[in-house]
Design a protein around this motif. Structure first.
Motif, PDB file in Angstrom:
ATOM      1  N   UNK A   1      -0.794  42.389 -12.798  1.00 39.28           N
ATOM      2  CA  UNK A   1      -0.971  41.042 -12.262  1.00 39.28           C
ATOM      3  C   UNK A   1      -0.417  40.019 -13.251  1.00 39.28           C
ATOM      4  N   UNK A   2      -0.479  38.756 -12.873  1.00 43.47           N
ATOM      5  CA  UNK A   2      -0.005  37.685 -13.751  1.00 43.47           C
ATOM      6  C   UNK A   2      -0.777  37.648 -15.062  1.00 43.47           C
ATOM      7  N   UNK A   3      -2.018  38.135 -15.057  1.00 45.09           N
ATOM      8  CA  UNK A   3      -2.848  38.106 -16.264  1.00 45.09           C
ATOM      9  C   UNK A   3      -2.160  38.784 -17.442  1.00 45.09           C
TER      10      UNK A   3
ATOM     11  N   UNK B   1      11.336  34.255 -21.236  1.00 48.78           N
ATOM     12  CA  UNK B   1      11.718  35.655 -21.051  1.00 48.78           C
ATOM     13  C   UNK B   1      10.615  36.427 -20.330  1.00 48.78           C
ATOM     14  N   UNK B   2       9.368  36.111 -20.659  1.00 47.89           N
ATOM     15  CA  UNK B   2       8.247  36.767 -19.990  1.00 47.89           C
ATOM     16  C   UNK B   2       8.201  36.355 -18.519  1.00 47.89           C
TER      17      UNK B   2
ATOM     18  N   UNK C   1       8.999  37.613 -12.729  1.00 44.39           N
ATOM     19  CA  UNK C   1       9.674  37.388 -11.447  1.00 44.39           C
ATOM     20  C   UNK C   1      10.497  38.604 -11.042  1.00 44.39           C
ATOM     21  N   UNK C   2      11.070  39.273 -12.019  1.00 42.73           N
ATOM     22  CA  UNK C   2      11.853  40.476 -11.721  1.00 42.73           C
ATOM     23  C   UNK C   2      10.973  41.544 -11.096  1.00 42.73           C
TER      24      UNK C   2
ATOM     25  N   UNK D   1       3.005  34.346  -9.841  1.00 46.24           N
ATOM     26  CA  UNK D   1       2.429  33.582 -10.956  1.00 46.24           C
ATOM     27  C   UNK D   1       1.160  32.867 -10.521  1.00 46.24           C
ATOM     28  N   UNK D   2       0.224  32.699 -11.453  1.00 40.40           N
ATOM     29  CA  UNK D   2      -0.962  31.912 -11.139  1.00 40.40           C
ATOM     30  C   UNK D   2      -0.885  30.586 -11.886  1.00 40.40           C
ATOM     31  N   UNK D   3      -1.949  29.797 -11.796  1.00 36.78           N
ATOM     32  CA  UNK D   3      -1.922  28.459 -12.396  1.00 36.78           C
ATOM     33  C   UNK D   3      -1.754  28.540 -13.906  1.00 36.78           C
TER      34      UNK D   3
END
Length: 367
Positions: free
Chosen positions: A148-150, A170-171, A176-177, A182-184
């Motif tokens: 997850x985005x975490x 870069x992260x 996205x790749x 993404x979260x807030x």
């Protein structure tokens, strides 16, 4: 009656009556459970998780780890990925990161999940062990697991905290790749990193992306409403009372990143008054600001074209105790001053850097 007895166990474990000392307790959490069971009572894993939660909340990490050990050694309990991840966090707090690392490496492959990987990554990031975190991050990227985005936020937070803000993008690219949403907090770190490098065009692009993301937009509104409550209630500016941000305690680096983000959000909304309020409030705390904080608010004023305020922030920066300057960011800042006609302020700022023995090699760079 059964539920009532279970509640007694939970209250016994978290009340403090059995644990008269947090660092060197004379009694163990395991003894409490064993006595409870020997008296003919039963317990289940949901209760143990609740006890763990309460003990962690009260920072009784050793006792929480003992409960975790009890859960592991009793085969009737089926542990979840979160249970193993919690154990890694507790081992970090009680025995150190090395112990948590050994525990993780010793786990069977089936238990090396996105949650346990992220738990260990969090331990590295919190300790600012950049090399270890990057090695683990590479393993994460090469795995077939879904994250997850975490997980990506942990790496972004680490890079922000150690001043390697250029690596945050870069992260984001990797996130996205992998088609991770993404979260807030992802936007928080991403925007703050771009603001810290005076990449104004990228900040605008991210704000546009957020405006098109319905879930992000809801969170954006929550952030704005929350900070309005803080400011209206005087939580940020009243240092005499026991408030959310106390001058005596200062503001954590994670909170600084969040306030940087809020400043940029208000810049995106064109609300200069709120930027002024937050900046004034933060300056009244005793937390030592970094060059990133100054550049963030400068980039906001630059976005809105408020040259006078930019000059005032530079004066505040000159008078501060800040001694570390990001040379790359300062180069961009000097170029930005020149672009908007603040030649005198650019010269003043350059002299400040000379006095601090950290003047950029080129003072006419605008990138």
């Amino acid at each position: 009656m059964k539920l009532k007895r279970h509640r007694v166990l939970i209250e016994t474990m978290i009340s403090g009556a059995e644990f008269s000392g947090l660092r060197l307790p004379k009694r163990s959490a395991v003894n409490v459970i064993q006595r409870w069971v020997s008296e003919g009572n039963q317990t289940n894993i949901s209760e143990l998780r609740q006890i763990l939660k309460e003990l962690r909340r009260s920072q009784r990490y050793k006792h929480a780890l003992e409960i975790s050990e009890w859960m592991v050694t009793h085969e009737e309990f089926v542990l979840s990925d979160s249970d193993y991840a919690t154990r890694i966090d507790l081992m970090t707090k009680v025995f150190g990161i090395d112990a948590a690392e050994r525990y993780f490496e010793g786990l069977p492959l089936s238990v090396k999940t996105s949650e346990t990987y992220t738990a260990l990554l969090h331990s590295y990031a919190a300790a600012k062990w950049t090399e270890k975190a990057e090695d683990l991050y590479e393993r994460i990227k090469e795995s077939n697991l879904s994250f997850s985005a975490l997980t990506y936020n942990e790496m972004m937070t680490l890079y922000m905290s150690v001043g390697q803000v250029e690596k945050v993008t870069l992260v984001v690219e990797e996130l996205k790749r992998k088609k991770v949403v993404p979260d807030i907090f992802t936007y928080n770190l991403w925007i703050s990193s771009c603001a810290a490098t005076l990449n104004i065009n990228e900040v605008r692009k991210i704000l546009d992306e957020m405006s098109l993301d319905s879930s992000s937009n809801d969170d954006w509104s929550k952030y704005i409403n929350l900070v309005n409550i803080y400011i209206t209630a005087g939580y940020l500016v009243n240092a005499e009372n026991s408030t959310l941000v106390e001058a005596e305690k200062g503001v954590t680096q994670r909170e600084w990143i969040t306030y940087d983000f809020l400043i940029i959000l208000y810049a995106g909304l064109g609300n200069k008054d709120k930027i002024d309020q937050i900046w004034k409030s933060l300056r009244m705390t005793k937390q030592k600001m970094t060059s990133r904080n100054y550049i963030c608010v400068l980039s906001s004023y630059l976005m809105l074209g408020h040259l006078k305020e930019m000059g005032e922030v530079i004066d505040q920066w000159k008078q501060s105790a800040t001694s570390k300057f990001d040379l790359s960011a300062c180069n961009r800042l000097l170029g930005a001053f020149a672009d908007v006609g603040l030649t005198e302020k650019a010269n003043d700022f350059h002299m400040l850097l000379v006095q601090k023995n950290c003047a950029p090699a080129h003072t006419n760079e605008s990138g």
